[in-house]
Design a protein around this motif. Structure first.
Motif, PDB file in Angstrom:
ATOM      1  N   ALA A   1      12.812  -1.913  -1.654  1.00 52.20           N
ATOM      2  CA  ALA A   1      12.562  -1.902  -0.102  1.00 52.20           C
ATOM      3  C   ALA A   1      13.998  -2.531   0.621  1.00 52.20           C
TER       4      ALA A   1
ATOM      5  N   ARG B   1       8.567  -2.049   9.860  1.00 49.96           N
ATOM      6  CA  ARG B   1       7.525  -2.531   9.385  1.00 49.96           C
ATOM      7  C   ARG B   1       7.674  -3.373   8.058  1.00 49.96           C
TER       8      ARG B   1
ATOM      9  N   PRO C   1       5.802  -5.525   4.358  1.00 53.61           N
ATOM     10  CA  PRO C   1       4.840  -6.070   3.858  1.00 53.61           C
ATOM     11  C   PRO C   1       4.774  -7.694   4.010  1.00 53.61           C
TER      12      PRO C   1
ATOM     13  N   ARG D   1      -3.322   1.198   2.869  1.00 51.52           N
ATOM     14  CA  ARG D   1      -1.987   1.069   3.336  1.00 51.52           C
ATOM     15  C   ARG D   1      -0.905   0.417   2.630  1.00 51.52           C
TER      16      ARG D   1
ATOM     17  N   GLU E   1      -0.730   1.676  -1.109  1.00 50.38           N
ATOM     18  CA  GLU E   1      -0.035   3.100  -1.138  1.00 50.38           C
ATOM     19  C   GLU E   1       1.514   2.964  -0.833  1.00 50.38           C
ATOM     20  N   ASP E   2       1.918   1.956  -0.128  1.00 45.66           N
ATOM     21  CA  ASP E   2       3.376   1.914   0.280  1.00 45.66           C
ATOM     22  C   ASP E   2       4.027   1.353  -1.403  1.00 45.66           C
ATOM     23  N   GLU E   3       3.468   0.208  -1.725  1.00 48.53           N
ATOM     24  CA  GLU E   3       3.845  -0.498  -2.845  1.00 48.53           C
ATOM     25  C   GLU E   3       3.556   0.070  -4.454  1.00 48.53           C
TER      26      GLU E   3
ATOM     27  N   GLU F   1      -2.683   7.475  -1.743  1.00 46.08           N
ATOM     28  CA  GLU F   1      -2.336   8.171  -0.726  1.00 46.08           C
ATOM     29  C   GLU F   1      -3.859   8.869  -0.158  1.00 46.08           C
TER      30      GLU F   1
END
Length: 561
Positions: free
Chosen positions: A89, A139, A141, A493, A496-498, A511
């Motif tokens: 990221a 945004r 984490p 969430r 899902e992102d990680e 997801e």
């Protein structure tokens, strides 16, 4: 091809040849810039991520021409470089027809503790009040500063208890670099007996005696797995060398900040414990994999590793400090090893386990930062430093990272038998105006328990009957002003992102879970089936534990869903 009128001569339809190879062309200026940045560093494949950091730090992004030049310099395919750069990221890949990001980036933490403290409103206010051409607001984490939520990172400078006014003042003052706090350096540590234990062990110590001492202390892995620490040493020693040691400093579980707390105060206690463990398994090199969200810790470790080398305690290059690039999945030990090797942080299938096939396919001992800190203390003070403390039938001490709706968030060293009420009391009780409702006992992977379950010790093995676990002891406290379903959605969430995306149950499951959890009324039978599929079929602990917030909310907070 057509036959020329002249006998025996063939020609192409256009009558001219290709002047350059196919594909993206090498830019000589970019190549020169990359060679200058890399200097005399060896062009080893495992250093790819370190080199990507050098380019990102210098230019603020990774342009296509610089990636092409890096691939040329390292004799790698562009695909290999690109897939690694786009996995993490903190790398900004910019193609030829794209606009580079602005010089300044603000990352606003949106994990549970910061969301409870108003991170979403803060992010919206920053987006409205700042010129997007000059400052990019993203945004991000968990940054491991949950005790000072909401938190954001301005360049590499963290702003605790952040407000728009603090951000504007920091931008005006040019405060974009990490602030290194005061800490105990090598001279001060040695003045109180530091490294005498390591020296004595190196002279005439017996590694099995040390292993027995660690085992008798009851020390278990404090990164979350809880495996008896000393047992790992024998497993690694049982395999032929060369062997390595890898320190998992990727403290990415939201709500966890204990490792940062200790490293910013007593880094040499950890370093001595690491060197004792490395001595025990005869490690050829010690790799420290530290998350990029801890720039101050990275600077402290750079300084103190250099001090150890100058003092002759370790040889040049014996400790290899590696910088993560923003990937929670690299907290999984095999994914961390993949990243140390300069690759995408994708978990390996096991067996074989890393004690047999780890870094560069060699036997590798993996420990967490806090685990090694306790190794040093146990070897110096004896196993009683842990085993002599007992509460509620549990022995030992536990570092709890406490945040959320408590009066005094922070790291608290308490008996391992402490209950949630003991932990809240240590943190000054509930924050003013808040009534205890629920808590996260060990990061989002552990889900949520209601306030009515308040008499269970937060320790290894005690929470499994409740469908959860202590994990990294990241305790987030919720109050009557919070909804458990919203907290669970925040956790999913994050997952899902990680998710690294390697396996379908985790990639697709997270997801689908987020979509289902956004409905006014949860489809509980469908969510239950989804949780079962994810827990049973995911490759690593991320997908296996991600359903816990869903399951526990359906069990304990049915009135909300």
């Amino acid at each position: 091809m057509a036959l020329d009128n002249r006998e025996g001569v063939w020609k192409s339809g256009k009558g001219k040849g290709r002047r350059t190879p196919k594909g993206r062309q090498l830019d000589d200026q970019a190549w020169d810039a990359v060679k200058a940045l890399l200097g005399d560093r060896p062009r080893r494949r495992d250093l790819l991520i370190e080199f990507l950091h050098l380019i990102q730090d210098r230019f603020g992004h990774l342009s296509a021409r610089h990636l092409r030049a890096l691939a040329e310099e390292m004799r790698l395919s562009q695909a290999e470089v690109y897939e690694v750069a786009t996995f993490y990221a903190h790398f900004d890949v910019v193609k030829e027809d794209e606009t580079p990001p602005p010089a300044l980036t603000i990352r606003v933490c949106d994990s549970l503790s910061c969301e409870l403290a108003g991170a979403q409103a803060l992010k919206a206010a920053l987006e409205d009040g700042l010129d997007p051409a000059q400052v990019r607001v993203l945004r991000a984490p968990c940054m491991g500063r949950c005790d000072t939520a909401p938190v954001l990172e301005l360049g590499h400078h963290h702003i605790d208890n952040a407000t728009v006014e603090k951000v504007q003042a920091a931008i005006a003052a040019g405060h974009t670099h990490a602030h290194v706090p005061d800490y105990e350096g090598l001279r001060a540590y040695r003045a109180t007996g530091g490294y005498t234990t390591l020296t004595a062990l190196r002279q005439d110590g017996n590694w099995e005696d040390v292993q027995d001492k660690v085992l008798s202390s009851g020390l278990r892995g404090l990164g979350g797995a809880g495996f008896p620490s000393g047992k790992k040493w024998g497993f690694v020693r049982g395999n032929p060398g060369p062997r390595y040691l890898a320190v998992n400093g990727d403290e990415g579980e939201p709500g966890t900040f204990k490792d940062r707390y200790y490293l910013e105060r007593t880094p040499h206690l950890f370093l001595e414990g690491m060197l004792i463990a490395a001595w025990a398994v005869e490690a050829q090199t010690c790799f420290i994999y530290m998350r990029d969200e801890y720039p101050a810790v990275l600077e402290i470790l750079r300084r103190e590793i250099m001090a150890l080398e100058e003092a002759g305690i370790v040889g040049q290059g014996y400790i290899d400090l590696r910088r993560g690039a923003g990937a929670y999945i690299c907290g999984e030990e095999s994914a961390m090893i993949e990243s140390i090797e300069g690759k995408r942080g994708i978990p390996r299938h096991r067996p074989p386990f890393v004690a047999q096939v780890g870094v560069f396919d060699r036997p590798t001992l993996v420990h967490n930062v806090e685990t090694l800190l306790w190794v040093a203390r146990v070897c110096r003070e004896g196993p009683e430093v842990l085993s002599s403390t007992e509460k509620n039938g549990r022995k030992g001490l536990r570092s709890y990272s406490v945040s959320g709706r408590v009066a005094q968030p922070g790291v608290y060293l308490l008996p391992a038998g402490s209950t949630i009420l003991d932990i809240i009391a240590a943190a000054g009780g509930m924050a003013a105006g808040h009534v205890f409702k629920a808590y996260q006992p060990g990061g989002p992977s552990s889900g949520l328990l209601p306030a009515t379950i308040d008499d269970v010790p937060l320790d290894f093995d005690t929470l499994q009957p409740l469908g959860t676990f202590i994990g990294s002891a990241a305790v987030v406290v919720l109050s009557d002003q919070d909804r458990a379903r919203d907290a669970a959605l925040n956790m999913l969430r994050f997952f899902e992102d990680e998710s690294c995306g390697q396996c379908t149950p985790c990639r697709v499951g997270c997801e689908k879970a987020v979509k289902l959890m956004q409905a006014d009324t949860w489809d509980q039978p469908l969510l239950s089936d989804l949780c079962t599929a994810m827990a049973d079929a995911s490759i690593c602990g991320l997908g296996q534990a991600a359903p816990n917030p869903i399951k526990l909310v359906m069990q304990h907070f049915k009135d909300e869903i």
